[in-house]
Design a protein around this motif. Structure first.
Motif, PDB file in Angstrom:
ATOM      1  N   MET A   1      43.932  43.228  38.192  1.00  0.00           N
ATOM      2  CA  MET A   1      43.686  41.865  38.669  1.00  0.00           C
ATOM      3  C   MET A   1      43.484  41.855  40.191  1.00  0.00           C
ATOM      4  N   ALA A   2      42.475  41.108  40.627  1.00  0.00           N
ATOM      5  CA  ALA A   2      42.231  40.985  42.067  1.00  0.00           C
ATOM      6  C   ALA A   2      42.708  39.614  42.543  1.00  0.00           C
ATOM      7  N   LYS A   3      42.855  39.498  43.843  1.00  0.00           N
ATOM      8  CA  LYS A   3      43.119  38.178  44.422  1.00  0.00           C
ATOM      9  C   LYS A   3      41.778  37.521  44.717  1.00  0.00           C
ATOM     10  N   ILE A   4      41.793  36.190  44.777  1.00  0.00           N
ATOM     11  CA  ILE A   4      40.546  35.486  45.075  1.00  0.00           C
ATOM     12  C   ILE A   4      40.685  34.645  46.332  1.00  0.00           C
ATOM     13  N   ALA A   5      39.598  34.671  47.128  1.00  0.00           N
ATOM     14  CA  ALA A   5      39.537  33.881  48.362  1.00  0.00           C
ATOM     15  C   ALA A   5      38.250  33.060  48.339  1.00  0.00           C
ATOM     16  N   PRO A   6      38.268  31.850  47.775  1.00  0.00           N
ATOM     17  CA  PRO A   6      37.061  31.030  47.764  1.00  0.00           C
ATOM     18  C   PRO A   6      36.602  30.686  49.183  1.00  0.00           C
ATOM     19  N   SER A   7      35.297  30.814  49.417  1.00  0.00           N
ATOM     20  CA  SER A   7      34.743  30.483  50.733  1.00  0.00           C
ATOM     21  C   SER A   7      34.374  29.011  50.778  1.00  0.00           C
ATOM     22  N   ILE A   8      34.964  28.287  51.727  1.00  0.00           N
ATOM     23  CA  ILE A   8      34.720  26.845  51.794  1.00  0.00           C
ATOM     24  C   ILE A   8      33.325  26.517  52.310  1.00  0.00           C
ATOM     25  N   ASP A  29      44.431  32.448  45.931  1.00  0.00           N
ATOM     26  CA  ASP A  29      45.317  33.292  46.743  1.00  0.00           C
ATOM     27  C   ASP A  29      45.146  33.033  48.239  1.00  0.00           C
ATOM     28  N   TYR A  30      43.889  32.815  48.645  1.00  0.00           N
ATOM     29  CA  TYR A  30      43.572  32.518  50.051  1.00  0.00           C
ATOM     30  C   TYR A  30      42.416  31.531  50.066  1.00  0.00           C
ATOM     31  N   LEU A  31      42.201  30.901  51.216  1.00  0.00           N
ATOM     32  CA  LEU A  31      40.965  30.155  51.446  1.00  0.00           C
ATOM     33  C   LEU A  31      40.194  30.911  52.516  1.00  0.00           C
ATOM     34  N   ILE A 192      40.810  41.912  47.222  1.00  0.00           N
ATOM     35  CA  ILE A 192      40.543  40.475  47.396  1.00  0.00           C
ATOM     36  C   ILE A 192      39.032  40.232  47.278  1.00  0.00           C
ATOM     37  N   ILE A 193      38.660  39.319  46.409  1.00  0.00           N
ATOM     38  CA  ILE A 193      37.242  38.986  46.230  1.00  0.00           C
ATOM     39  C   ILE A 193      36.975  37.612  46.845  1.00  0.00           C
ATOM     40  N   VAL A 194      36.056  37.584  47.830  1.00  0.00           N
ATOM     41  CA  VAL A 194      35.612  36.314  48.401  1.00  0.00           C
ATOM     42  C   VAL A 194      34.483  35.787  47.520  1.00  0.00           C
ATOM     43  N   SER A 195      34.527  34.510  47.225  1.00  0.00           N
ATOM     44  CA  SER A 195      33.471  33.947  46.397  1.00  0.00           C
ATOM     45  C   SER A 195      33.250  32.496  46.787  1.00  0.00           C
TER      46      SER A 195
END
Ligand code: DX5
Ligand code: ZN
Length: 214
Positions: A1-8, A29-31, A192-195
């Motif tokens: 499992m990865a963490k996710i960091a949605p890009s605003i 997990d992050y913004l 961590i995956i930025v999306s």
């Protein structure tokens, strides 16, 4: 499992607080906060004031991605109670080691990012000092671009170096990541995956976030 960091960057700017709160309520997990200066990258996004005004809407730590030339004089602006990482570009810093020390002196974790055309080897002398390595999988400046697959090889290299040398940084990927390629990204060793687009523009945000995390 990865963490996710949605890009605003992909959020609805006309109702930013509400849109970002919706994502936070799902559980992230992050913004990821994309700061662009129109010089290091050919686009301008928004500044620290926008990020600070979001503090009251969010419950996730900020992962700040500075796509700005010579960021040293601006670093302090991005330190808020929610800031966990400040990441600078290897290509934008004349004295990268000093910049990393400066970020740490502000009490936040330091990240370093490389563009698609920059090899992992360019980071050889900084890896032991950073908390995060951000591998760009598009040329920075815009959301919604296509994933450049050589990023997978870089993630694997960074994982190998971390193991071999006993370093502690997290590995993050940014650009064109979504449901379709998240598994390959996780398998390469990404933490961590930025999306942006794949989360904010998804028909079902809950499902998109779950599938990207794996
Ligand atoms: C690109 C930014 C990315 C971008 C990701 O310059 O650093 O964080 O917002 O957006 P998507 O996921 O749409 O490629
Ligand atoms: Zn970014």
């Amino acid at each position: 499992m990865a963490k996710i960091a949605p890009s605003i960057l992909a959020a609805d700017f006309a109702r930013l607080g509400e849109d970002v709160k919706n994502i936070c309520d799902i559980g992230v997990d992050y913004l990821h906060i994309d700061i662009m200066d129109g010089s290091f990258v050919p686009n301008i996004s928004f500044g620290s004031a926008v990020m600070k005004s979001l503090n009251e809407y969010i419950n996730a730590p900020y992962d700040v991605h500075l796509m700005i030339d010579n960021p040293d004089n601006l670093l302090e602006d991005f330190v808020t109670e929610n800031t966990e990482f400040i990441t600078v570009h290897q290509e934008a810093c004349r004295h990268l080691n000093r910049t990393v020390q400066h970020i740490h002196s502000l009490g936040v974790k330091a990240g370093v990012s490389i563009n698609p055309a920059t090899p992992v080897s360019a980071l050889e002398n900084i890896l032991e000092y950073v908390d995060l390595v951000l591998v760009m999988s598009v040329n920075p400046g815009f959301g919604g671009q296509k994933f450049i697959p050589s990023a997978l090889e870089k993630i694997a290299q960074l994982k190998e170096i971390r193991e071999k040398k006993g370093y502690n940084y997290l590995i993050e990927v940014d650009g064109g990541a979504g449901v379709g390629n998240a598994e390959a990204i996780r398998e390469a060793g990404c933490d961590i995956i930025v999306s942006g687009t794949a989360v904010f523009k998804a028909e079902d945000r809950v499902e998109a976030i779950a599938k990207i995390k794996g």
